[in-house]
Design a protein around this motif. Structure first.
Motif, short mmCIF file in Angstrom:
data_model
loop_
_atom_site.label_atom_id
_atom_site.label_comp_id
_atom_site.label_asym_id
_atom_site.label_seq_id
_atom_site.Cartn_x
_atom_site.Cartn_y
_atom_site.Cartn_z
N GLY A 1 0.78 -1.22 0.00
CA GLY A 1 0.00 0.00 0.00
C GLY A 1 0.81 1.27 0.00
O GLY A 1 0.25 2.37 -0.04
N THR A 2 2.14 1.15 0.03
CA THR A 2 3.02 2.32 0.08
C THR A 2 3.77 2.46 -1.24
O THR A 2 4.35 1.50 -1.74
CB THR A 2 4.04 2.17 1.22
OG1 THR A 2 3.34 2.04 2.46
CG2 THR A 2 4.97 3.38 1.28
N THR A 3 3.77 3.67 -1.81
CA THR A 3 4.53 3.93 -3.02
C THR A 3 6.02 3.84 -2.73
O THR A 3 6.50 4.44 -1.77
CB THR A 3 4.18 5.31 -3.59
OG1 THR A 3 2.79 5.34 -3.91
CG2 THR A 3 4.99 5.60 -4.84
N THR A 4 6.74 3.10 -3.56
CA THR A 4 8.13 2.76 -3.29
C THR A 4 9.01 3.12 -4.48
O THR A 4 8.60 2.99 -5.63
CB THR A 4 8.27 1.24 -3.01
OG1 THR A 4 7.41 0.90 -1.92
CG2 THR A 4 9.70 0.87 -2.66
N GLU A 5 10.22 3.56 -4.21
CA GLU A 5 11.22 3.80 -5.25
C GLU A 5 12.08 2.54 -5.41
O GLU A 5 12.45 1.90 -4.42
CB GLU A 5 12.13 4.98 -4.87
CG GLU A 5 11.42 6.31 -4.80
CD GLU A 5 11.25 6.94 -6.17
OE1 GLU A 5 12.16 6.80 -7.02
OE2 GLU A 5 10.21 7.59 -6.39
N PHE A 6 12.38 2.19 -6.67
CA PHE A 6 13.21 1.02 -6.95
C PHE A 6 14.52 1.47 -7.58
O PHE A 6 14.60 2.52 -8.22
CB PHE A 6 12.48 0.07 -7.90
CG PHE A 6 11.37 -0.71 -7.26
CD1 PHE A 6 11.56 -1.98 -6.76
CD2 PHE A 6 10.09 -0.14 -7.15
CE1 PHE A 6 10.54 -2.70 -6.17
CE2 PHE A 6 9.05 -0.84 -6.56
CZ PHE A 6 9.27 -2.13 -6.07
N GLU A 7 15.54 0.64 -7.42
CA GLU A 7 16.82 0.85 -8.08
C GLU A 7 17.35 -0.48 -8.57
O GLU A 7 16.88 -1.55 -8.17
CB GLU A 7 17.82 1.51 -7.13
CG GLU A 7 18.12 0.70 -5.88
CD GLU A 7 19.03 1.43 -4.91
OE1 GLU A 7 20.09 0.86 -4.56
OE2 GLU A 7 18.66 2.56 -4.52
N ALA A 8 18.30 -0.41 -9.50
CA ALA A 8 18.89 -1.62 -10.07
C ALA A 8 19.90 -2.21 -9.09
O ALA A 8 20.65 -1.48 -8.45
CB ALA A 8 19.56 -1.31 -11.40
N ALA A 9 19.92 -3.56 -9.01
CA ALA A 9 20.85 -4.23 -8.11
C ALA A 9 21.13 -5.63 -8.64
O ALA A 9 20.31 -6.53 -8.51
CB ALA A 9 20.29 -4.31 -6.69
N ASP A 10 22.31 -5.82 -9.26
CA ASP A 10 22.76 -7.15 -9.71
C ASP A 10 21.70 -7.86 -10.55
O ASP A 10 21.39 -9.03 -10.31
CB ASP A 10 23.15 -8.01 -8.51
CG ASP A 10 24.31 -7.43 -7.73
OD1 ASP A 10 25.18 -6.81 -8.36
OD2 ASP A 10 24.33 -7.58 -6.49
N GLY A 11 21.14 -7.16 -11.52
CA GLY A 11 20.17 -7.78 -12.41
C GLY A 11 18.78 -7.90 -11.84
O GLY A 11 17.89 -8.47 -12.48
N GLU A 12 18.56 -7.37 -10.65
CA GLU A 12 17.24 -7.41 -10.03
C GLU A 12 16.84 -5.99 -9.64
O GLU A 12 17.55 -5.02 -9.92
CB GLU A 12 17.26 -8.33 -8.81
CG GLU A 12 17.52 -9.80 -9.18
CD GLU A 12 17.71 -10.69 -7.97
OE1 GLU A 12 17.17 -11.80 -7.97
OE2 GLU A 12 18.42 -10.26 -7.04
N LEU A 13 15.69 -5.87 -9.01
CA LEU A 13 15.23 -4.58 -8.48
C LEU A 13 15.39 -4.58 -6.98
O LEU A 13 15.11 -5.59 -6.31
CB LEU A 13 13.77 -4.35 -8.84
CG LEU A 13 13.40 -4.32 -10.33
CD1 LEU A 13 11.90 -4.16 -10.50
CD2 LEU A 13 14.13 -3.20 -11.04
N LEU A 14 15.79 -3.45 -6.43
CA LEU A 14 15.94 -3.31 -4.99
C LEU A 14 15.03 -2.19 -4.53
O LEU A 14 15.03 -1.09 -5.09
CB LEU A 14 17.39 -2.99 -4.63
CG LEU A 14 17.70 -2.83 -3.13
CD1 LEU A 14 17.45 -4.14 -2.38
CD2 LEU A 14 19.14 -2.36 -2.93
N ALA A 15 14.23 -2.47 -3.49
CA ALA A 15 13.29 -1.47 -2.98
C ALA A 15 13.59 -1.20 -1.51
O ALA A 15 14.30 -1.96 -0.85
CB ALA A 15 11.86 -1.96 -3.14
N ALA A 16 13.04 -0.10 -1.04
CA ALA A 16 13.19 0.23 0.38
C ALA A 16 12.70 -0.94 1.23
O ALA A 16 11.69 -1.55 0.93
CB ALA A 16 12.40 1.49 0.70
N GLY A 17 13.41 -1.22 2.29
CA GLY A 17 13.07 -2.35 3.14
C GLY A 17 13.97 -3.54 2.92
O GLY A 17 13.99 -4.47 3.72
#
Length: 383
Positions: free
Chosen positions: A320-336
């Protein structure tokens, strides 16, 4: 001007010589828009009886082109499947894998069974009628680079779809045997005939590589080419399905040209529609950015490329929370701290392990020409 880019591996698989440009017996398309010199369907402009996605239906006959006769491109009606193509006889002189890992496929999982439909077959047949957890319709338009999967029903009853030989907005037009109605692939609706205005029930699918799909679905089956699969014209084998390029020379499915929007017609894009807005994300821009966090019509989205050379768009809300993603070793990394698979949107570790992001796009990635012909008001990311 945006520079011309080389298509992604998957999109390149869609530029072979085939399908909408000519018959599966190698007959060139008739540039005059008439099948074998016969008349185009001359249905006059009719009073609209339905509206689908702001399109008044039925469409007039003047909007349709008929490069080929009906069924010249032979839809598959009795598909055959196997774990791979290793049991097929290789043509003389072919010493490479008949279906290599990088071969593009449309993947479908339904009712616990996974199947792959190689573009090496779809390029030549465009429509596959089958069953997978219910009546299944798998379609591909080489001109638009678009794959649409739906329930194979008309009026709630299973039927067979074929290739009409017509084009509307440069996209595949199918017909159904039950009523003879004409169906637009990308509109996913009947545009002429008794079922005008009816819509296909779309099903989720993946546009990926054979190797990636097989690794993700170890028990998958894969569609076999004719003569193993039967078509509306019988079990004839008329194509070298084992070569991503046709042996015919000089016959192309259209041409890659720069459009007035600044993109080349065969630029591979994934697009998101929401709240009356639409935005297309070109492959090169997304690949260069790694991950794109954006909003479309107020919807928070994250757009990324996938390991197999495709693209994916997800709603970037987690719990339910809008999250920012970034690239990490071929995957996506999100807050948390959770890492998410790009191809599936599934969290593989951390506090959200097992959670899957919601898809932000209804239509799969395709060529810009295919998307823009149906969504001309689309914004282009990065411009």
């Amino acid at each position: 001007m945006r520079r011309r880019r080389l298509l992604a591996t998957l999109a390149a698989g869609a530029t072979v010589l085939a399908g909408c440009a000519g018959g599966d017996d190698g007959t060139p398309a008739n540039s005059g828009g008439q099948p074998d010199g016969g008349p185009v369907d001359a249905t006059a402009t009719a009073t609209p009886t339905a509206t689908v996605r702001d399109v008044d239906l039925p469409v007039s006959g003047s909007e349709l082109r008929q490069p080929l006769p009906k069924d010249r491109i032979a839809a598959i009606v009795e598909p055959a499947f196997a774990p791979d193509w290793s049991g097929l006889d290789a043509p003389e002189g072919v010493d490479r894998p008949l279906l290599p890992d990088d071969a593009p496929v449309v993947g479908v999982e339904r009712g616990g069974t996974a199947r792959a439909y190689p573009l090496r077959v779809l390029n030549w047949h465009e429509v596959v009628n089958g069953d997978l957890g219910g009546p299944l319709l798998v379609t591909y338009c080489p001109l638009c680079g678009s794959s649409i999967v739906a329930e194979r029903t008309v009026g709630g009853e299973p039927t067979v779809f074929g290739v009409s030989g017509k084009l509307w907005r440069n996209d595949l037009v199918m017909y159904d045997r039950a009523t003879g109605s004409l169906w637009s692939q990308l509109l996913a609706a009947a545009i002429q005939g008794p079922r005008t205005g009816d819509r296909l029930s779309l099903l989720p699918s993946a546009f990926t590589s054979w190797g990636e799909w097989r690794d993700r679905n170890p028990g998958t089956e894969v569609l076999l080419p004719p003569p193993h699969s039967n078509t509306v014209r019988g079990r004839e084998a008329t194509r070298n399905y084992f070569n991503p390029r046709s042996s015919s020379e000089g016959q192309l499915i259209g041409y890659d040209h720069e459009t007035e929007d600044g993109l080349y017609s065969r630029t591979f894009v994934v697009s998101v529609r929401h709240g009356g807005a639409a935005r297309a994300y070109p492959f090169d821009d997304v690949r260069n950015a790694g991950v794109v966090n954006d909003r479309v019509g107020g919807l928070p989205v994250v757009v990324t490329t996938t390991p197999a050379g495709g693209m994916a768009a997800y709603v970037r809300r987690v719990g339910g929370t809008t999250t920012e993603f970034e690239a990490a070793d071929g995957e996506l990394l999100a807050a948390g701290g959770s890492r998410w698979e790009r191809a599936t949107g599934r969290a593989v570790d951390g506090p959200h392990e097992g959670t899957t992001l919601e898809r932000a796009n209804d239509e799969p990635p395709m060529f810009w020409e295919g998307w823009s012909n149906f969504h001309p008001e689309t914004d282009i990311y990065g411009e």
